[in-house]
Design a protein around this motif. Structure first.
Motif, PDB file in Angstrom:
ATOM      1  N   LEU A 220      19.862 103.447  46.678  1.00 59.48           N
ATOM      2  CA  LEU A 220      20.101 104.258  45.491  1.00 59.48           C
ATOM      3  C   LEU A 220      21.389 105.073  45.536  1.00 59.48           C
ATOM      4  N   PRO A 221      21.768 105.669  46.672  1.00 57.77           N
ATOM      5  CA  PRO A 221      22.985 106.478  46.679  1.00 57.77           C
ATOM      6  C   PRO A 221      24.260 105.716  46.334  1.00 57.77           C
ATOM      7  N   THR A 222      24.270 104.375  46.456  1.00 59.46           N
ATOM      8  CA  THR A 222      25.483 103.615  46.154  1.00 59.46           C
ATOM      9  C   THR A 222      25.483 103.003  44.753  1.00 59.46           C
ATOM     10  N   VAL A 223      24.429 103.216  43.979  1.00 60.36           N
ATOM     11  CA  VAL A 223      24.340 102.595  42.659  1.00 60.36           C
ATOM     12  C   VAL A 223      25.502 103.030  41.769  1.00 60.36           C
ATOM     13  N   ARG A 224      25.771 104.311  41.716  1.00 61.13           N
ATOM     14  CA  ARG A 224      26.862 104.804  40.868  1.00 61.13           C
ATOM     15  C   ARG A 224      28.219 104.278  41.313  1.00 61.13           C
ATOM     16  N   GLU A 225      28.396 104.122  42.598  1.00 59.19           N
ATOM     17  CA  GLU A 225      29.676 103.671  43.135  1.00 59.19           C
ATOM     18  C   GLU A 225      29.918 102.185  42.880  1.00 59.19           C
ATOM     19  N   TYR A 226      28.847 101.374  42.978  1.00 62.39           N
ATOM     20  CA  TYR A 226      29.010  99.923  42.934  1.00 62.39           C
ATOM     21  C   TYR A 226      28.821  99.305  41.552  1.00 62.39           C
ATOM     22  N   PHE A 227      28.003  99.919  40.684  1.00 61.64           N
ATOM     23  CA  PHE A 227      27.553  99.219  39.480  1.00 61.64           C
ATOM     24  C   PHE A 227      27.926  99.939  38.183  1.00 61.64           C
ATOM     25  N   ASP A 228      28.205  99.132  37.147  1.00 58.30           N
ATOM     26  CA  ASP A 228      28.553  99.660  35.827  1.00 58.30           C
ATOM     27  C   ASP A 228      27.304  99.956  34.994  1.00 58.30           C
ATOM     28  N   HIS A 229      26.281  99.130  35.186  1.00 59.49           N
ATOM     29  CA  HIS A 229      25.040  99.241  34.410  1.00 59.49           C
ATOM     30  C   HIS A 229      23.859  99.219  35.377  1.00 59.49           C
ATOM     31  N   VAL A 230      22.726  99.707  34.896  1.00 61.39           N
ATOM     32  CA  VAL A 230      21.529  99.707  35.730  1.00 61.39           C
ATOM     33  C   VAL A 230      20.310  99.370  34.876  1.00 61.39           C
ATOM     34  N   LEU A 231      19.389  98.628  35.468  1.00 60.24           N
ATOM     35  CA  LEU A 231      18.094  98.317  34.866  1.00 60.24           C
ATOM     36  C   LEU A 231      17.034  98.916  35.781  1.00 60.24           C
ATOM     37  N   LEU A 232      16.373  99.978  35.320  1.00 62.41           N
ATOM     38  CA  LEU A 232      15.328 100.642  36.094  1.00 62.41           C
ATOM     39  C   LEU A 232      13.993  99.997  35.740  1.00 62.41           C
ATOM     40  N   LEU A 233      13.326  99.474  36.766  1.00 59.64           N
ATOM     41  CA  LEU A 233      12.174  98.618  36.544  1.00 59.64           C
ATOM     42  C   LEU A 233      11.007  99.040  37.419  1.00 59.64           C
ATOM     43  N   ASN A 234       9.827  99.134  36.820  1.00 57.06           N
ATOM     44  CA  ASN A 234       8.586  99.314  37.569  1.00 57.06           C
ATOM     45  C   ASN A 234       7.461  98.705  36.737  1.00 57.06           C
ATOM     46  N   THR A 235       7.288  97.412  36.875  1.00 56.55           N
ATOM     47  CA  THR A 235       6.385  96.573  36.078  1.00 56.55           C
ATOM     48  C   THR A 235       6.877  96.459  34.638  1.00 56.55           C
ATOM     49  N   ARG A 236       7.223  97.575  34.032  1.00 55.46           N
ATOM     50  CA  ARG A 236       7.881  97.584  32.722  1.00 55.46           C
ATOM     51  C   ARG A 236       9.264  98.180  32.894  1.00 55.46           C
ATOM     52  N   ILE A 237      10.114  98.014  31.890  1.00 51.76           N
ATOM     53  CA  ILE A 237      11.433  98.612  31.938  1.00 51.76           C
ATOM     54  C   ILE A 237      11.313 100.102  31.644  1.00 51.76           C
ATOM     55  N   VAL A 238      11.818 100.919  32.556  1.00 49.35           N
ATOM     56  CA  VAL A 238      11.831 102.366  32.371  1.00 49.35           C
ATOM     57  C   VAL A 238      13.052 102.775  31.558  1.00 49.35           C
ATOM     58  N   ALA A 239      14.202 102.229  31.900  1.00 56.71           N
ATOM     59  CA  ALA A 239      15.445 102.523  31.192  1.00 56.71           C
ATOM     60  C   ALA A 239      16.465 101.459  31.552  1.00 56.71           C
ATOM     61  N   ALA A 240      17.428 101.244  30.662  1.00 59.75           N
ATOM     62  CA  ALA A 240      18.503 100.288  30.913  1.00 59.75           C
ATOM     63  C   ALA A 240      19.735 100.724  30.142  1.00 59.75           C
ATOM     64  N   GLY A 241      20.888 100.586  30.770  1.00 57.98           N
ATOM     65  CA  GLY A 241      22.123 100.969  30.098  1.00 57.98           C
ATOM     66  C   GLY A 241      23.222 101.262  31.104  1.00 57.98           C
ATOM     67  N   ARG A 242      24.251 101.928  30.638  1.00 54.87           N
ATOM     68  CA  ARG A 242      25.358 102.282  31.521  1.00 54.87           C
ATOM     69  C   ARG A 242      24.874 103.226  32.618  1.00 54.87           C
ATOM     70  N   THR A 243      25.385 102.998  33.816  1.00 60.17           N
ATOM     71  CA  THR A 243      24.935 103.772  34.969  1.00 60.17           C
ATOM     72  C   THR A 243      25.121 105.272  34.736  1.00 60.17           C
ATOM     73  N   ALA A 244      26.251 105.659  34.188  1.00 60.89           N
ATOM     74  CA  ALA A 244      26.534 107.078  33.983  1.00 60.89           C
ATOM     75  C   ALA A 244      25.527 107.740  33.055  1.00 60.89           C
ATOM     76  N   GLU A 245      24.918 106.956  32.162  1.00 54.91           N
ATOM     77  CA  GLU A 245      23.998 107.496  31.174  1.00 54.91           C
ATOM     78  C   GLU A 245      22.531 107.357  31.587  1.00 54.91           C
ATOM     79  N   VAL A 246      22.208 106.311  32.312  1.00 53.31           N
ATOM     80  CA  VAL A 246      20.806 105.958  32.586  1.00 53.31           C
ATOM     81  C   VAL A 246      20.355 106.356  33.980  1.00 53.31           C
ATOM     82  N   PHE A 247      21.259 106.336  34.938  1.00 55.82           N
ATOM     83  CA  PHE A 247      20.886 106.611  36.329  1.00 55.82           C
ATOM     84  C   PHE A 247      20.824 108.125  36.537  1.00 55.82           C
ATOM     85  N   THR A 248      19.766 108.710  36.017  1.00 57.18           N
ATOM     86  CA  THR A 248      19.571 110.155  36.066  1.00 57.18           C
ATOM     87  C   THR A 248      18.348 110.489  36.900  1.00 57.18           C
ATOM     88  N   GLU A 249      18.276 111.733  37.328  1.00 60.09           N
ATOM     89  CA  GLU A 249      17.125 112.156  38.129  1.00 60.09           C
ATOM     90  C   GLU A 249      15.824 112.012  37.349  1.00 60.09           C
TER      91      GLU A 249
END
Length: 275
Positions: A220-249
């Protein structure tokens, strides 16, 4: 609740015309996909469009369905219901534009084949099965081995490689496909720092070439550094979009639940980036 069979899903018309919420311009569009093992959903009602030309991290806790998502869209495992399209068409029509890097643990590394031969396997889509590999394709395979730092090991048997070298070899095979969309299942797991750096450089090169990469990722600590977008998944999609907008606490708390120990380091990283 009725779960549809794979035959039901395949019987649907292979077209996005009836699904205006998805675009045929996107390299991957998943509509209402459910994957179940023994009638227990592993992925439930997944709707997702992968943006073109970026690096996308697929993130979630163990057992969340991340690897299952990759395998299901590639038809490596059946899905109970839903529709999957690549540039608006079914996988069978677009497979030559799609590259795949499996989990290293799923590969039989005792198979008697050399590093160069593994890389050349990525050329089969252009050569055709049961046709000889020409000098042109051997040279192409060697070029991609050079890109991942494995050209010096071209004649070595894959059973003699370290974990990082094995991962680089499979990455070269995927690059040799010269695909427009890559799906990578945990390429950073169990590799050394040099291999991780080499993988990141390859990912950035693919992005510069306007190719799309979906990558199951655990660090997780390298997600912002390596990726432009993120898909947060736990059986269903929790959130998806640009890393800066979606990868939040807040979204990570929803994805990982009460696993606060795992999130402490990430929360600190997010706080520092906001300063």
């Amino acid at each position: 609740m009725k779960l549809f069979t794979r035959a039901d899903a395949q019987a649907k018309t292979a077209s996005l015309e009836s699904l205006p919420e998805h675009s045929a311009q996107n390299p991957l569009a998943v509509h209402a996909m459910t994957v179940a093992y023994q009638h227990r959903p592993v992925l439930w009602d997944i709707d997702y469009d992968a943006p073109a030309g970026g690096l996308i991290a697929v993130v979630g806790p163990n057992g969340a369905g991340k690897s299952t998502f990759i395998k299901a869209v590639l038809n490596l495992i059946p899905h109970a219901s839903g529709e999957i399209y690549f540039w608006g068409k079914p996988y069978a029509e677009m497979r030559q534009k799609i590259g795949y890097v499996p989990q290293r643990e799923s590969v039989d590394w005792d198979f008697p084949v050399s590093v160069h031969e593994v890389a050349a396997m990525g050329r089969y889509g252009k050569i055709g099965w049961f046709r000889p590999v020409t000098r042109e394709h051997w040279d192409k395979a060697l070029t991609y081995l050079e890109q991942v730092g494995m050209a010096a090991f071209a004649k070595r048997q894959i059973s003699q490689l370290s974990g990082g070298q094995q991962q680089r070899t499979f990455l070269a095979r995927a690059l040799a496909q010269e695909a427009d969309l890559y799906l990578m299942d945990e390429p950073f797991t169990g590799v050394d720092a040099a291999t991780e750096k080499a993988i990141v450089e390859v990912l950035h090169k693919l992005r510069d070439e306007k190719r799309t990469v979906l990558c199951v990722h655990h660090d997780l600590p390298t997600v912002r550094e390596y990726f432009d977008h993120v898909l947060l998944l736990n059986t269903r999609i929790v959130a998806a979009g640009r890393t800066a907008e979606v990868f939040t606490e807040a979204n990570l708390q929803k994805t990982y639940g009460g696993r606060l120990t795992l999130l402490d380091e990430v929360s600190l990283s997010l706080a520092k980036s906001a300063e």
